[in-house]
Scaffold this active site. Structure first.
Site, PDB file in Angstrom:
ATOM      1  N   HIS A 432      56.177  58.315  34.475  1.00  0.00           N
ATOM      2  CA  HIS A 432      56.079  59.766  34.476  1.00  0.00           C
ATOM      3  C   HIS A 432      55.113  60.293  33.411  1.00  0.00           C
ATOM      4  CE1 HIS A 432      57.124  63.582  35.963  1.00  0.00           C
ATOM      5  NE2 HIS A 432      58.419  63.399  36.184  1.00  0.00           N
ATOM      6  N   ARG A 433      54.617  59.447  32.529  1.00  0.00           N
ATOM      7  CA  ARG A 433      53.576  59.875  31.593  1.00  0.00           C
ATOM      8  C   ARG A 433      52.261  60.100  32.322  1.00  0.00           C
ATOM      9  NH1 ARG A 433      53.487  55.004  27.440  1.00  0.00           N
ATOM     10  NH2 ARG A 433      53.303  53.980  29.478  1.00  0.00           N
TER      11      ARG A 433
END
Length: 460
Positions: A432-433
């Site tokens: 999710h980064r």
């Protein structure tokens, strides 16, 4: 004069620190040629065959199968000038070894000093070290090399227990070492008295025949079974150790999100049936996984975030304009993820052929370390085990992984009517980064659309 050289364990892949000796392909006294394969080792990535850079005669194997050694450790000694004048025996000029009872540390020390200038690697001399010999009594004193004598008046110090050498293959010896079983206490059940894995397991469970007993002799009453005797402890090493470290690093470094999608792939399966008879697929095993791989390559072009890398040191996201597709493969040594280089540039027949070669090579344990690095995105076919889906962990250095589930006949609503269709589940895990929920959802939806209607590919 003989010219001894040590063959060290080499670094077969970037960052390799250690490897396990799996199998020796040579033995002492055997002649070897340049680039001849002499040993098979298991690294953190794969089993690798190592060639030797010199020709000569093998004088000693310094490491036993099953042992793990660090890179740079000498594992083999070779005399690269076997036709030279014989060196003076360390124990004396006549080449015969003195009686063990007469040896003392003071007497053997000069012999060790004489060996030092005879062995070396390159321009740097390295003292020769021999493996400790297993014995039932006191440790064996160093024996000087010399010609074999017809008979010995008495068993030398450190001779094998009972005067015999147990007959067992290297994997069986390794198993016995792991289970704490002394092979000298066993008599093999196979032809010629060879000890088998079953013999070792029986010994570990306390129900084995001791060497010297007749096959029909009544065995002593078995002691009470200790729960620990029914447990096996296997050292964490090789592929399993590397996989564990990578998964822990990924799970606790990259914030994972997993999304799921159920897809009717009946059109894909119908197309597969038609294409199998096409000349373009002659000799190619066309699997549903090949369609999924092609769909991923096409979808990654529209959502490049899933094919990018988070570089924390540089503070950058690195977008890749190519797809090195990783394919998770179960092997006898554990999970490996070899890569199909530039998979996005391949046609469906080429991709299907590459998948077949990749999986066959991986199962044989022949995947090279170079084939398992620098991937950009991965697919894991859990459906081959009859599993619907899962929550895969992203491989370090990547940002997404797709789990491809089992294809099942399932009731499905088509044009307002319930019909039996071919249905599978997809699961996409992503970092999710790098990948937001929107990008992850768009990519997963694109893959699903391509599998549900392969004709959509012409619109990408």
């Amino acid at each position: 004069m003989p010219d001894y050289k040590h063959f060290p364990l080499s670094d077969t892949a970037e960052g390799l620190t250690e490897a396990e000796i799996l199998d020796w392909r040579v033995k002492p006294g055997e002649e070897v040629t340049v680039n001849q394969i002499v040993v098979e080792v298991e690294t953190a990535k794969a089993a690798v065959e190592l060639p030797i850079p010199w020709a000569g005669v093998v004088t000693e194997l310094l490491v036993e199968p099953g042992q793990t050694v660090e890179v740079g450790t000498p594992i083999l000694t070779v005399d690269v000038d076997p036709n030279g004048a014989p060196a003076e025996s360390p124990a004396g000029s006549n080449g015969s070894a003195p009686a063990p009872a007469e040896e003392t540390p003071a007497e053997t020390a000069p012999a060790e000093e004489e060996m030092k200038p005879l062995v070396g690697y390159g321009s740097k001399a390295v003292s020769a070290k021999r493996r400790p010999r297993k014995s039932a009594g006191a440790p064996a004193t160093p024996a000087a090399a010399g010609p074999a004598t017809p008979a010995a008046p008495a068993a030398p110090v450190g001779a094998p227990k009972g005067g015999h050498v147990p007959l067992a293959k290297p994997p069986v010896r390794k198993l016995a070492k792991e289970l704490g079983v002394d092979l000298h206490d066993l008599s093999g059940s196979a032809d010629g008295g060879v000890i088998t894995r079953e013999d070792v397991h029986r010994a570990a469970n306390g129900s084995t025949r001791i060497s010297g007993e007749l096959p029909g002799a009544e065995a002593p009453a078995a002691p009470a079974i200790d729960p620990a005797a029914r447990e096996r402890r296997v050292k964490i090493k090789g592929v399993r150790k590397a996989t564990a470290a990578a998964m822990v690093q990924s799970a606790f470094t990259a914030p994972h999100v997993t999304e799921f999608l159920t897809v009717d792939v009946t059109p894909m399966m119908e197309l597969r049936a038609r294409l199998k008879d096409s000349p373009a697929f002659a000799g190619v095993k066309l699997t549903p996984l090949a369609f999924a791989a092609k769909a991923m390559c096409l979808a990654a072009k529209r959502t490049p975030d899933v094919n990018a890398t988070w570089d924390s040191e540089a503070g950058e996201i690195v977008y890749k304009d190519y797809v090195h597709l990783g394919v998770a493969a179960a092997t006898p040594r554990g999970l490996v993820v070899p890569k199909i280089r530039d998979a996005d540039s391949m046609s469906l027949p080429e991709l299907a052929g590459a998948l077949g070669e990749l999986t066959a090579t991986a199962r044989e344990g022949k995947t090279t370390p170079a084939d398992m690095v620098n991937g950009t995105i991965t697919i894991s076919n859990v459906g081959v085990f009859g599993v619907d889906t899962g929550t895969p962990i992203v491989n370090p250095g990547e940002s997404a992984i797709l789990a491809f589930g089992a294809i099942r006949d399932t009731p499905w609503v088509v044009d307002g009517e319930i019909k039996i269709r071919k249905v599978l589940q997809l699961a996409l895990s992503f970092d999710h980064r790098v990948v937001d929920g929107q990008q992850g959802s768009e990519f997963l939806a694109d893959v699903g659309a391509l599998l549900a209607d392969p004709s959509m590919a012409i619109t990408f």
